[in-house]
Design an enzyme around this catalytic site. Structure first.
Site, PDB file in Angstrom:
ATOM      1  N   ARG A  67      -5.679  12.704   3.258  1.00 53.89           N
ATOM      2  CA  ARG A  67      -5.213  12.254   1.937  1.00 53.89           C
ATOM      3  C   ARG A  67      -6.201  11.279   1.316  1.00 53.89           C
ATOM      4  O   ARG A  67      -6.381  11.251   0.104  1.00 53.89           O
ATOM      5  CB  ARG A  67      -3.858  11.527   2.078  1.00 53.89           C
TER       6      ARG A  67
ATOM      7  N   ASP B 259      -6.065  -2.719   1.749  1.00 54.20           N
ATOM      8  CA  ASP B 259      -6.501  -1.416   2.257  1.00 54.20           C
ATOM      9  C   ASP B 259      -7.623  -1.534   3.298  1.00 54.20           C
ATOM     10  O   ASP B 259      -7.974  -0.538   3.931  1.00 54.20           O
ATOM     11  CB  ASP B 259      -6.949  -0.512   1.101  1.00 54.20           C
TER      12      ASP B 259
ATOM     13  N   ARG C 169       8.233  -0.140  -1.309  1.00 56.28           N
ATOM     14  CA  ARG C 169       7.429   0.145  -2.495  1.00 56.28           C
ATOM     15  C   ARG C 169       8.282   0.502  -3.712  1.00 56.28           C
ATOM     16  O   ARG C 169       8.240   1.628  -4.222  1.00 56.28           O
ATOM     17  CB  ARG C 169       6.393   1.220  -2.197  1.00 56.28           C
TER      18      ARG C 169
ATOM     19  N   LYS D 200     -10.898   7.050  -4.669  1.00 52.17           N
ATOM     20  CA  LYS D 200      -9.634   7.788  -4.798  1.00 52.17           C
ATOM     21  C   LYS D 200      -8.652   7.049  -5.701  1.00 52.17           C
ATOM     22  O   LYS D 200      -8.033   7.625  -6.588  1.00 52.17           O
ATOM     23  CB  LYS D 200      -9.019   7.995  -3.406  1.00 52.17           C
ATOM     24  N   ASN D 201      -8.516   5.736  -5.478  1.00 49.06           N
ATOM     25  CA  ASN D 201      -7.520   4.984  -6.238  1.00 49.06           C
ATOM     26  C   ASN D 201      -7.884   4.850  -7.711  1.00 49.06           C
ATOM     27  O   ASN D 201      -7.015   4.575  -8.542  1.00 49.06           O
ATOM     28  CB  ASN D 201      -7.302   3.594  -5.625  1.00 49.06           C
TER      29      ASN D 201
ATOM     30  N   CYS E 233       7.923   4.449   1.721  1.00 47.61           N
ATOM     31  CA  CYS E 233       6.911   4.988   2.623  1.00 47.61           C
ATOM     32  C   CYS E 233       6.736   4.024   3.765  1.00 47.61           C
ATOM     33  O   CYS E 233       7.305   2.941   3.755  1.00 47.61           O
ATOM     34  CB  CYS E 233       5.610   5.267   1.885  1.00 47.61           C
TER      35      CYS E 233
ATOM     36  N   ARG F 132       2.765   9.071  -3.719  1.00 44.38           N
ATOM     37  CA  ARG F 132       3.367   7.999  -4.492  1.00 44.38           C
ATOM     38  C   ARG F 132       2.697   7.800  -5.845  1.00 44.38           C
ATOM     39  O   ARG F 132       3.339   7.465  -6.850  1.00 44.38           O
ATOM     40  CB  ARG F 132       3.276   6.710  -3.675  1.00 44.38           C
TER      41      ARG F 132
HETATM   42  C1  UD1 Z   1      -2.217   0.556  -5.130  1.00 44.78           C
HETATM   43  C2  UD1 Z   1      -3.162   1.406  -4.302  1.00 44.78           C
HETATM   44  C3  UD1 Z   1      -3.001   1.081  -2.821  1.00 44.78           C
HETATM   45  C4  UD1 Z   1      -3.215  -0.416  -2.595  1.00 44.78           C
HETATM   46  C5  UD1 Z   1      -2.303  -1.229  -3.516  1.00 44.78           C
HETATM   47  C6  UD1 Z   1      -2.581  -2.721  -3.442  1.00 44.78           C
HETATM   48  C7  UD1 Z   1      -3.358   3.441  -5.612  1.00 44.78           C
HETATM   49  C8  UD1 Z   1      -3.074   4.886  -5.717  1.00 44.78           C
HETATM   50  N1  UD1 Z   1      -2.846   2.819  -4.533  1.00 44.78           N
HETATM   51  O1  UD1 Z   1      -0.886   0.878  -4.736  1.00 44.78           O
HETATM   52  O2  UD1 Z   1      -3.992   1.814  -2.094  1.00 44.78           O
HETATM   53  O3  UD1 Z   1      -2.911  -0.727  -1.253  1.00 44.78           O
HETATM   54  O4  UD1 Z   1      -2.491  -0.828  -4.884  1.00 44.78           O
HETATM   55  O5  UD1 Z   1      -3.902  -3.004  -3.734  1.00 44.78           O
HETATM   56  O6  UD1 Z   1      -4.061   2.870  -6.435  1.00 44.78           O
HETATM   57  N2  UD1 Z   1       5.829  -3.853  -6.061  1.00 44.78           N
HETATM   58  C9  UD1 Z   1       7.126  -4.141  -6.427  1.00 44.78           C
HETATM   59  N3  UD1 Z   1       7.635  -3.556  -7.535  1.00 44.78           N
HETATM   60  C10 UD1 Z   1       6.904  -2.711  -8.315  1.00 44.78           C
HETATM   61  C11 UD1 Z   1       5.569  -2.419  -7.933  1.00 44.78           C
HETATM   62  C12 UD1 Z   1       5.057  -3.014  -6.795  1.00 44.78           C
HETATM   63  O7  UD1 Z   1       7.825  -4.909  -5.762  1.00 44.78           O
HETATM   64  O8  UD1 Z   1       7.408  -2.207  -9.320  1.00 44.78           O
HETATM   65  C13 UD1 Z   1       5.264  -4.465  -4.839  1.00 44.78           C
HETATM   66  C14 UD1 Z   1       4.936  -3.429  -3.764  1.00 44.78           C
HETATM   67  O9  UD1 Z   1       6.074  -3.087  -3.010  1.00 44.78           O
HETATM   68  C15 UD1 Z   1       3.867  -4.134  -2.958  1.00 44.78           C
HETATM   69  C16 UD1 Z   1       3.135  -4.949  -4.027  1.00 44.78           C
HETATM   70  O10 UD1 Z   1       3.999  -5.038  -5.148  1.00 44.78           O
HETATM   71  O11 UD1 Z   1       4.472  -4.986  -2.038  1.00 44.78           O
HETATM   72  C17 UD1 Z   1       1.813  -4.349  -4.462  1.00 44.78           C
HETATM   73  O12 UD1 Z   1       2.018  -3.014  -4.869  1.00 44.78           O
HETATM   74  P1  UD1 Z   1       1.115  -2.325  -5.975  1.00 44.78           P
HETATM   75  O13 UD1 Z   1      -0.010  -3.240  -6.345  1.00 44.78           O
HETATM   76  O14 UD1 Z   1       1.990  -1.815  -7.051  1.00 44.78           O
HETATM   77  O15 UD1 Z   1       0.495  -1.103  -5.160  1.00 44.78           O
HETATM   78  P2  UD1 Z   1       0.367   0.399  -5.641  1.00 44.78           P
HETATM   79  O16 UD1 Z   1      -0.013   0.460  -7.065  1.00 44.78           O
HETATM   80  O17 UD1 Z   1       1.538   1.180  -5.169  1.00 44.78           O
END
Ligand code: UD1
Length: 443
Positions: free
Chosen positions: A402, A310, A125, A24-25, A120, A96
């Site tokens: 989802r 995850d 996030r 999915k990701n 969320c 998201r």
């Molecule tokens: C993606 C995955 C999710 C997985 C996560 C970490 C998808 C659709 N989702 O989520 O399943 O759990 O990677 O492997 O691929 N952060 C910030 N600022 C930002 C962006 C991120 O502070 O601009 C922080 C987030 O709050 C979190 C951490 O960085 O604490 C990791 O987030 P991120 O790697 O961006 O996760 P997602 O891409 O949202």
């Protein structure tokens, strides 16, 4: 709120061979990346999960023509008809990952208007790494209330440094950079297998992009990109969940397509628990034979190749009945221990301090009504339900839908007793709560 539930009964020895679905990701961001091209692309191995259906709605809303053959898991997308660069707030709020269209829309149109994806349950996030780096590339970004707009008559190639290897920020910035003249470098980039599948897709489109170990992504902008055909990688998280189902219930499982190369630390921890693991040639395919007396193991989540956040909740469920004490540290998301309360309701002995849960193995868990708080928590509770005495009734099942395409059918095929049900009242009445059991024991 939906009044649908997943009902799980105690089940022993989940065993068999299972085919996996696509990740999915990986597929969500690959679908977003198609915006960079103008023409007909075909994706194979696309899971029919709710998040994928949401991304289809989003692409259609932008003007793309999309046909999804759910039987064959094939998705045809024609992006030549995309005319909009704005996503409706009600679509943004569904998921998201919608924020991943920001980079490609900015690269293709120089404009993008979205609603903020919002916080969320697993944490606030933020998307500050996405925004500050789009700005560094020359975009003018404006946030007003719930709306976010970005404009860039011309993006500029830059050295972009991520404070944390965010998966979404790495993906969004890569997609913005592939059509930007000059050389962009993303330093401290995420290198999750799903990010690398996107790199492969962008290369197929004609992008000049390479991963420079350990964690730099270098992109030389090209003028145009072509539509592609691509088979999405198999889902390492679904593989992990199925392995745990067999491990926890004392079964034996074979996943011929499991990407063992992407699960090293997770498989190592399963072995440390006492389970027997065999990996196929070229690191593809995993066989697991469960130990009858699993030992508790400690683990700490982290960016790839660390322990996947995850799989933290499902792996914690496996610690609840293991012998000894497990210390689980969640370092990726600030609020991803909400499943602890639900596992406690089932009789698990867990204490939490900040981002660390200490699980002390108990003799038995009990089926009670529980609430899924996010996708992976829903998986943890189903797994706990298989090893709990009595009936587990899980609400909040939109999270399950989802994230997974019919994972319940695969679990049932392995011998698990699991079903969707419209009303849970009869089960809830007949279902033992821990307090109820304690009272009966005292009587
Ligand atoms: C993606 C995955 C999710 C997985 C996560 C970490 C998808 C659709 N989702 O989520 O399943 O759990 O990677 O492997 O691929 N952060 C910030 N600022 C930002 C962006 C991120 O502070 O601009 C922080 C987030 O709050 C979190 C951490 O960085 O604490 C990791 O987030 P991120 O790697 O961006 O996760 P997602 O891409 O949202």
């Amino acid at each position: 709120m939906s009044n649908e539930y997943i009902i799980v009964e105690q089940s022993f020895g989940l065993s068999g061979e299972v085919q996996l679905t696509g990740a999915k990701n990986a597929v969500l961001v690959i679908m977003a990346s198609l915006i960079l091209t103008s023409g007909k692309s075909k994706l194979k191995n696309v899971p029919a999960s709710r998040d994928v259906l949401h991304m289809i709605t989003l692409l259609k809303d932008l003007g793309a023509q999309v046909f999804f053959d759910q039987e064959k898991n094939e998705l045809d997308v024609d992006t030549s008809t995309i005319v909009h660069y704005n996503v409706a707030p009600e679509i943004m709020k569904q998921m998201r990952a919608s924020v991943l269209v920001m980079g490609p829309l900015l690269a293709r149109f120089g404009c993008v208007d979205l609603a903020l994806p919002g916080g969320c349950v697993i944490g606030t996030r933020p998307i500050n790494y996405h925004i500050s780096n789009f700005e560094k590339m020359g975009a003018h970004v404006q946030i007003t209330g719930e709306s976010i707009s970005a404009r860039a008559s011309k993006l500029e190639a830059k050295k972009l440094i991520l404070e944390y290897p965010s998966v979404g920020a790495t993906e969004n910035l890569m997609m913005a950079a592939v059509l930007t003249p000059g050389t962009t470098k993303i330093i401290n980039a995420a290198v999750e297998p799903e990010v690398l599948d996107l790199v492969k897709v962008l290369q197929k489109m004609g992008a000049d992009i390479e991963v420079v170990p350990p964690a730099t992504i270098q992109i030389k902008g090209v003028a145009t990109l072509q539509p592609i055909k691509h088979e999405v990688i198999f889902d390492r998280l679904e593989a992990g969940s199925l392995l745990l189902a067999a491990a926890m219930t004392g079964g034996e499982i074979h996943l011929p397509q499991a990407p063992a190369y992407a699960l090293d630390l997770f498989l190592f921890k399963l072995q440390e628990m006492g389970h027997k693991i065999e990996v196929g040639n070229d690191d593809i395919g995993v066989r697991l034979k469960a130990t009858k007396s699993p030992r508790a193991v400690s683990f700490k989540t982290g960016p790839y190749p660390g322990f996947p956040t995850d799989l933290q909740a499902p792996m914690m469920a496996a610690q609840c009945l293991a012998s000894g004490t497990s210390v689980v540290q969640e370092t990726v998301f600030e609020n991803r221990l909400l499943h602890v309360r639900e596992l406690q309701k089932m009789g698990a002995q867990i204490s939490v301090q900040h981002n660390t849960a200490t699980v002390t193995g108990v003799e038995e868990l009990y089926g009670v009504p529980v609430i899924a708080t996010d996708i992976r928590a829903s998986c943890a509770l189903v797994l706990a339900g298989f090893v709990a005495k009595g009936t587990t009734v899980m609400s909040g099942i939109h999270h399950w839908r989802r994230g997974y395409e019919a994972l319940e059918k695969k679990l049932a095929m392995l011998g698990g007793t699991i079903a969707f049900q419209q009303h849970a009242s009869s089960h809830i009445k007949g279902c033992d709560s821990v307090e109820g059991i304690k009272k009966r024991v005292q009587l």
